[in-house]
Design a protein around this motif. Sequence first.
Motif, PDB file in Angstrom:
ATOM      1  N   ALA A   1     -37.747  -1.118 -26.327  1.00 20.42           N
ATOM      2  CA  ALA A   1     -36.686  -2.122 -26.227  1.00 20.42           C
ATOM      3  C   ALA A   1     -35.942  -2.240 -27.562  1.00 20.42           C
ATOM      4  CB  ALA A   1     -37.267  -3.477 -25.842  1.00 20.42           C
ATOM      5  N   ASP A   2     -34.636  -2.383 -27.487  1.00 19.00           N
ATOM      6  CA  ASP A   2     -33.836  -2.649 -28.681  1.00 19.00           C
ATOM      7  C   ASP A   2     -33.738  -4.143 -28.951  1.00 19.00           C
ATOM      8  OD1 ASP A   2     -32.745   0.097 -29.424  1.00 19.00           O
ATOM      9  OD2 ASP A   2     -32.200  -0.030 -27.307  1.00 19.00           O
ATOM     10  N   PHE A   3     -33.938  -4.927 -27.908  1.00 15.43           N
ATOM     11  CA  PHE A   3     -33.886  -6.387 -28.025  1.00 15.43           C
ATOM     12  C   PHE A   3     -34.882  -6.970 -27.028  1.00 15.43           C
ATOM     13  CE2 PHE A   3     -32.285 -10.345 -26.156  1.00 15.43           C
ATOM     14  CZ  PHE A   3     -32.317 -11.168 -27.269  1.00 15.43           C
ATOM     15  N   ALA A   4     -35.674  -7.933 -27.469  1.00 14.77           N
ATOM     16  CA  ALA A   4     -36.660  -8.569 -26.600  1.00 14.77           C
ATOM     17  C   ALA A   4     -36.635 -10.077 -26.825  1.00 14.77           C
ATOM     18  CB  ALA A   4     -38.057  -8.012 -26.864  1.00 14.77           C
ATOM     19  N   GLN A   5     -36.740 -10.816 -25.747  1.00 16.92           N
ATOM     20  CA  GLN A   5     -36.657 -12.275 -25.813  1.00 16.92           C
ATOM     21  C   GLN A   5     -37.864 -12.896 -25.126  1.00 16.92           C
ATOM     22  OE1 GLN A   5     -34.026 -14.726 -26.970  1.00 16.92           O
ATOM     23  NE2 GLN A   5     -35.933 -15.842 -26.702  1.00 16.92           N
ATOM     24  N   LEU A   6     -38.564 -13.790 -25.817  1.00 16.02           N
ATOM     25  CA  LEU A   6     -39.618 -14.599 -25.215  1.00 16.02           C
ATOM     26  C   LEU A   6     -39.015 -15.868 -24.631  1.00 16.02           C
ATOM     27  CD1 LEU A   6     -42.448 -14.502 -27.919  1.00 16.02           C
ATOM     28  CD2 LEU A   6     -42.301 -13.135 -25.840  1.00 16.02           C
TER      29      LEU A   6
ATOM     30  N   ALA B   1     -34.575  -4.504 -32.728  1.00 17.54           N
ATOM     31  CA  ALA B   1     -34.930  -3.289 -33.440  1.00 17.54           C
ATOM     32  C   ALA B   1     -34.060  -3.135 -34.683  1.00 17.54           C
ATOM     33  CB  ALA B   1     -34.785  -2.083 -32.522  1.00 17.54           C
ATOM     34  N   ARG B   2     -34.662  -2.635 -35.756  1.00 20.09           N
ATOM     35  CA  ARG B   2     -33.931  -2.511 -37.028  1.00 20.09           C
ATOM     36  C   ARG B   2     -32.708  -1.613 -36.885  1.00 20.09           C
ATOM     37  NH1 ARG B   2     -31.168  -2.818 -40.645  1.00 20.09           N
ATOM     38  NH2 ARG B   2     -31.588  -2.764 -42.891  1.00 20.09           N
ATOM     39  N   GLY B   3     -32.831  -0.534 -36.135  1.00 20.92           N
ATOM     40  CA  GLY B   3     -31.704   0.373 -35.959  1.00 20.92           C
ATOM     41  C   GLY B   3     -30.545  -0.275 -35.229  1.00 20.92           C
TER      42      GLY B   3
ATOM     43  N   GLU C   1     -23.999 -17.324 -32.520  1.00 22.35           N
ATOM     44  CA  GLU C   1     -24.302 -15.939 -32.863  1.00 22.35           C
ATOM     45  C   GLU C   1     -25.521 -15.427 -32.109  1.00 22.35           C
ATOM     46  OE1 GLU C   1     -27.232 -18.155 -34.371  1.00 22.35           O
ATOM     47  OE2 GLU C   1     -25.133 -18.559 -34.795  1.00 22.35           O
ATOM     48  N   ASP C   2     -26.441 -16.354 -31.747  1.00 20.79           N
ATOM     49  CA  ASP C   2     -27.618 -15.937 -31.006  1.00 20.79           C
ATOM     50  C   ASP C   2     -27.239 -15.468 -29.597  1.00 20.79           C
ATOM     51  OD1 ASP C   2     -26.774 -18.457 -30.312  1.00 20.79           O
ATOM     52  OD2 ASP C   2     -28.691 -19.448 -30.646  1.00 20.79           O
ATOM     53  N   TYR C   3     -26.377 -16.222 -28.930  1.00 21.95           N
ATOM     54  CA  TYR C   3     -25.931 -15.832 -27.598  1.00 21.95           C
ATOM     55  C   TYR C   3     -25.247 -14.463 -27.632  1.00 21.95           C
ATOM     56  CZ  TYR C   3     -22.926 -15.776 -23.441  1.00 21.95           C
ATOM     57  OH  TYR C   3     -22.270 -15.410 -22.291  1.00 21.95           O
ATOM     58  N   GLU C   4     -24.416 -14.229 -28.638  1.00 22.46           N
ATOM     59  CA  GLU C   4     -23.668 -12.985 -28.714  1.00 22.46           C
ATOM     60  C   GLU C   4     -24.544 -11.795 -29.098  1.00 22.46           C
ATOM     61  OE1 GLU C   4     -20.411 -13.554 -31.369  1.00 22.46           O
ATOM     62  OE2 GLU C   4     -19.637 -15.311 -30.309  1.00 22.46           O
ATOM     63  N   LEU C   5     -25.697 -12.077 -29.707  1.00 21.52           N
ATOM     64  CA  LEU C   5     -26.559 -11.003 -30.195  1.00 21.52           C
ATOM     65  C   LEU C   5     -27.006 -10.087 -29.061  1.00 21.52           C
ATOM     66  CD1 LEU C   5     -28.103  -9.828 -32.633  1.00 21.52           C
ATOM     67  CD2 LEU C   5     -29.982 -11.397 -32.068  1.00 21.52           C
ATOM     68  N   GLY C   6     -27.573 -10.670 -28.000  1.00 20.53           N
ATOM     69  CA  GLY C   6     -28.037  -9.861 -26.878  1.00 20.53           C
ATOM     70  C   GLY C   6     -26.911  -9.130 -26.190  1.00 20.53           C
ATOM     71  N   LEU C   7     -25.755  -9.786 -26.066  1.00 26.51           N
ATOM     72  CA  LEU C   7     -24.606  -9.148 -25.415  1.00 26.51           C
ATOM     73  C   LEU C   7     -24.120  -7.953 -26.219  1.00 26.51           C
ATOM     74  CD1 LEU C   7     -24.738 -11.839 -23.844  1.00 26.51           C
ATOM     75  CD2 LEU C   7     -22.246 -11.915 -23.913  1.00 26.51           C
ATOM     76  N   ALA C   8     -24.137  -8.092 -27.551  1.00 28.10           N
ATOM     77  CA  ALA C   8     -23.682  -7.002 -28.408  1.00 28.10           C
ATOM     78  C   ALA C   8     -24.608  -5.792 -28.300  1.00 28.10           C
ATOM     79  CB  ALA C   8     -23.603  -7.474 -29.856  1.00 28.10           C
TER      80      ALA C   8
ATOM     81  N   GLY D   1     -27.889  -0.509 -25.764  1.00 27.29           N
ATOM     82  CA  GLY D   1     -29.286  -0.767 -26.080  1.00 27.29           C
ATOM     83  C   GLY D   1     -30.049  -1.327 -24.897  1.00 27.29           C
ATOM     84  N   ARG D   2     -31.352  -1.208 -24.963  1.00 29.70           N
ATOM     85  CA  ARG D   2     -32.229  -1.691 -23.895  1.00 29.70           C
ATOM     86  C   ARG D   2     -32.701  -3.101 -24.227  1.00 29.70           C
ATOM     87  NH1 ARG D   2     -38.226   0.710 -22.483  1.00 29.70           N
ATOM     88  NH2 ARG D   2     -38.603  -0.502 -20.567  1.00 29.70           N
ATOM     89  N   CYS D   3     -32.454  -4.035 -23.313  1.00 26.69           N
ATOM     90  CA  CYS D   3     -32.830  -5.438 -23.521  1.00 26.69           C
ATOM     91  C   CYS D   3     -33.933  -5.824 -22.535  1.00 26.69           C
ATOM     92  CB  CYS D   3     -31.629  -6.358 -23.344  1.00 26.69           C
ATOM     93  SG  CYS D   3     -30.251  -6.009 -24.466  1.00 26.69           S
ATOM     94  N   ARG D   4     -34.894  -6.618 -23.008  1.00 24.83           N
ATOM     95  CA  ARG D   4     -36.011  -7.027 -22.147  1.00 24.83           C
ATOM     96  C   ARG D   4     -36.291  -8.510 -22.318  1.00 24.83           C
ATOM     97  NH1 ARG D   4     -41.090  -3.023 -22.055  1.00 24.83           N
ATOM     98  NH2 ARG D   4     -41.597  -4.577 -20.469  1.00 24.83           N
ATOM     99  N   PHE D   5     -36.513  -9.165 -21.187  1.00 23.77           N
ATOM    100  CA  PHE D   5     -36.991 -10.540 -21.201  1.00 23.77           C
ATOM    101  C   PHE D   5     -38.488 -10.465 -20.945  1.00 23.77           C
ATOM    102  CE2 PHE D   5     -37.592 -14.729 -18.980  1.00 23.77           C
ATOM    103  CZ  PHE D   5     -37.408 -15.501 -20.109  1.00 23.77           C
ATOM    104  N   VAL D   6     -39.292 -10.833 -21.942  1.00 18.15           N
ATOM    105  CA  VAL D   6     -40.739 -10.644 -21.888  1.00 18.15           C
ATOM    106  C   VAL D   6     -41.406 -11.967 -21.531  1.00 18.15           C
ATOM    107  CG1 VAL D   6     -42.738  -9.730 -23.106  1.00 18.15           C
ATOM    108  CG2 VAL D   6     -40.452  -8.948 -23.730  1.00 18.15           C
TER     109      VAL D   6
END
Length: 490
Positions: A185-190, A239-241, A263-270, A276-281
Motif C-alpha cells: 500500500a502507498d497509503f493506509a488509514q486506520l 509510503a516514503r516514495g 491537507e489530510d483529506y487531500e492527501l489520500g486523493l492525491a 498509488g494503492r490506498c487501503r482502509f485497514v
Amino acid sequence: MVSDIWQFLALLQYELLLFAGVFFLMGAIDDFAVDLAWLWLKLTGRARTAKVDRSQLQSKTLDGRAAVFIPAWQEAEVISDTIRHLLGVWPQDTLRLYIGVYRNDPATLKAAMRAAQGDVRLRLVVHDRDGPSTKADCLNRLYEAMSDDERRSSSRFSYVLFHDAEDMVDPAGLGLLDWAISDGADFAQLPVEPLPQASRDWLGSHYCEEFAEAHGKAMVVRSAVGAALPAAGVGCAMARGALEKLAAESSEGVPFDPASLTEDYELGLAIAEQGGRCRFVRARGEDDRLIATRAFFPSKLSEIVRQKTRWVHGIALQGWDRTGWSGGAAETWMRARDRRGPLTALVLALGYFLLALTLIISVASAFGMTPPMVVSPLMFTLITANLCFFIWRIVWRFLFTARNYGVAEGIFAIVRLPMTNIIAIMAGRRAILAYWRTFFGRGIVWDKTAHSRHPAKPSLSHEQPVQRQIHVPAARYRRNRQAVPRQARR
C-alpha cells in the motif's frame, strides 16, 4: 387582509415542503445506496473486520524505518501525554517521532521536552516562523527536518505516520500500518474512534456516531468501489516514495500546500491520482476492541462549530476548487457526497423553519383562522418516503454506534440527532461566509480547537465508558484470526 397573509403562509409552506422534501429524498437515496452496498459487501464477506493478535502487532519488528509527524500549536495541555503514551506503547527502535512546535509557543515546547525523558527517538522541530500558520505548513517543516536527517544519516524512512497532538494511538496500530505498507500500500488509514464523554460534555460525544458510520461503513464502501480514500489526518501512513513524489510535483518542493485547510483529506486523493494503492485497514483485537486512533473531540458548542466549519470549508468549498472532479463514476459519486455539506445545511435550516411554520399554521387552523392544509397524493408520497428513510437512518445510526460503544450510547446517538443537525446548519453558514471572505483577500490560518484532556490519563473518568469490552470466546477468535494475512500476525 388577514386571509391573504394566511394564504401566503400556506403557499410558502407548500413550496418549502416540496423543495425540502425533494432534496431530503435525494440525500436519503444517496445514503441508502451506500447502505445497500455495505450490506452486499457484508453478505459476500468483503466487509469482514479482521481479527488480530494485539500483543504480536505491538511487538512486531518493523519492516522499515517509520517517522511519525505531529504538528502542535498551543498544545501544552496534551502533548506530554501524547508523547509519553506513543513512545511507551510503540517500543520499536526504528521509530522516530517528530513534533513540530512554533518559536512563539514556548509552553508547548516546554511540555514536549518534559515528556522526552531521554528517549532518543523523539525529535523536536521548532518552526522558523511565528504561529499559527496552517497545519499543512507545520507538516512541511517536519518533512524538511526528516529529509535533513535522512541526508545526514544516509538512511531513508520507509513510511510516515500522521497524528494530532491530542491522539491516543493504539498499541497495535503501528504494527498494522507497517504490515499494510510493506504489503504494497502507498497509503493506509486506520479507523478513528472518538471517545464518549461525561454527561456534562454530552455534546462532544456526537462524534462517536458520526465516525462509527463513516469509518465502519462509508469508508469500507468507498474502498470497495475503487474511489480514492481521504485521509483522516490521524492514524494514517504514507509510503516514503509516494510522499516524495508529492513533494517533487510541488513548486516549493514540499508535499503539502500551506493554503489548504484540509491537507489530510487531500492527501489520500492525491495518492490515488498518482496511481498509488490506498487501503482502509480495519481490524479488531482478540478483546473485540477496534484497532483505532482515539481522542476526546471538542465538547463545547463554539469549538465544535469551528472545527466543522473548517471541515466544510476545506472539503466542500475549497476542495471543489482544489481537487475538482477527476476520476470515474464512483469517484464523482463519493466527491459529491463529500461536498454536499453546505446544501445539507441549507435544507436542514429550511426543514426546521418549515416545522415551525407548520406548527403556526396548525394552531391557526385549530382556531378556525385558516382552512387545514390539503395534502395532495404526490406530497403525501413524498412525506411518507422521507419518513421511512428517516426511520431507516435512525436504525442504522443506532446499530453502528451501539456496536462500538454499547446500547446506551446508541440511544444517545438518536437523542442527539436534532442538536447534530443544528451544528451542521451553524457550521455550514460559517463555512460559506469564510469561503466568501477569501475572495476579498482574507488569509487562511490554522483555526484549530483547544485540547485540555487526554485519554491516556488514567485519572480521567471520561475514559471509563470505553473500557466496557465484549468477551470473545477463544474458539471464535481462532477461527476469525484466519482472515488476517499471515504477515500481520508475526
